[in-house]
Motif scaffolding. Sequence first.
Motif: not given
Length: 296
Positions: A48-55, A57-67
Motif C-alpha cells: 500500500l505504500i512505497a517508502r522513501e527514507g522517513k517518508s 508515497t501511496l501505491t495505486a492500491a494504497g490510493e484506492a484503500v485510502f479513498a
Amino acid sequence: MLNATWLDTFTTLCETGHFTRAAERLNMTQPGVSQHLRKLEAQLGQSLIAREGKSFTLTAAGEAVFALGRARRNEEKHLRAALETDDRDAGEVRIACSGSFAMLLYPVLLPWMRAAPGLAIHLQAAPQADILAGLLDGRFDLGVLGADPGHARLEARHLGREELCLVLPADAPDRVPGFADLDARGFVAHPDGYAYADDLLNLNFPGAYPGADRMRIRAYVNQIGQIPAPVAEGIGYTLLPHSGIEAFARKDRLQVVPLPQRRWHALWLAARRGRPLPARLKHARDLIVTSAGQLK
C-alpha cells in the motif's frame, strides 16, 4: 471484509503522512501503526505504500484503500448526524388497524404528511391476526388491536372503546320494534358484518335472529368507505363500529339506532416491547390517541 481497525489506522497514516504523528493521533506506538499496515497489506495481498527514507508515497492500491477509508468515515459521520437529529418529519411510519379506524385516522395523518415531504406513512387496514403477526415480525411499527395482545414481545396501552352500532337511514324510526322489521329492510353486508350480526343482533333479538347465514342480504360491499353508502340512500341497514360512521362523508344521512343491549369493542395501541420509539413514531402514536379520542 477488511479489518475496520487496520483500515482506520491506515487512513490516519495517509492523512498525517508520518508514522509518528499517526501513532500520536491514534494513541498508539509507532511499531503498532506499522504492524496494522503490514496486516492490512497481508489481508489484501498488495503493498500500500512505497517508502522513501522517513517518508512514503501511496501505491495505486494504497490510493484506492485510502479513498475507501475516507468514504467510510464520511458514512459514519452522516450516520451519527442522522442518529443525533431524530427528525420527526423524516423517515417511514408503518401503521396497521381495522378498516373503520383507518378511515378515522387517515384524515388526521394527512396534514402531517403535507407538511413533511421527507415522511412516508404506510397505513394498512388489516384483520386482527395480520396486525398481530405484522407487529411481531417487524412489518408494522404500530398497530391498533381490539384486545390486549398479552404477548411477551409486545407492549400495549388501552386507548378506549368504540360502540358497535346499528345503522339505518336518517328518516327511519328511531326505535326498532323487532328483528322482522330489520330483516324486511335487508342487511348491507361486508366482510366483518356477519360476525357483528352474530354478536349484536343475537344479543338483542334472541329467538328471532336466525344467524348470519340466514339473514336477508340486500347488498354486499367490501370497501369500508362505501359500506354506509346504500343505507344513506335509504337502502337496508348495516352494522359498523362508531369509527366507520364518523369517517363517512354523509353521516348526516345516517341514523344510529340504540338497542337495549349495547356492545363495545376495545381499542389497544401496540408496539414491540423495549424498542425506543424515534420522534416520528412518537408523533404517530399521539395522532392515533387523538383519533381514538373522537370516539364515544
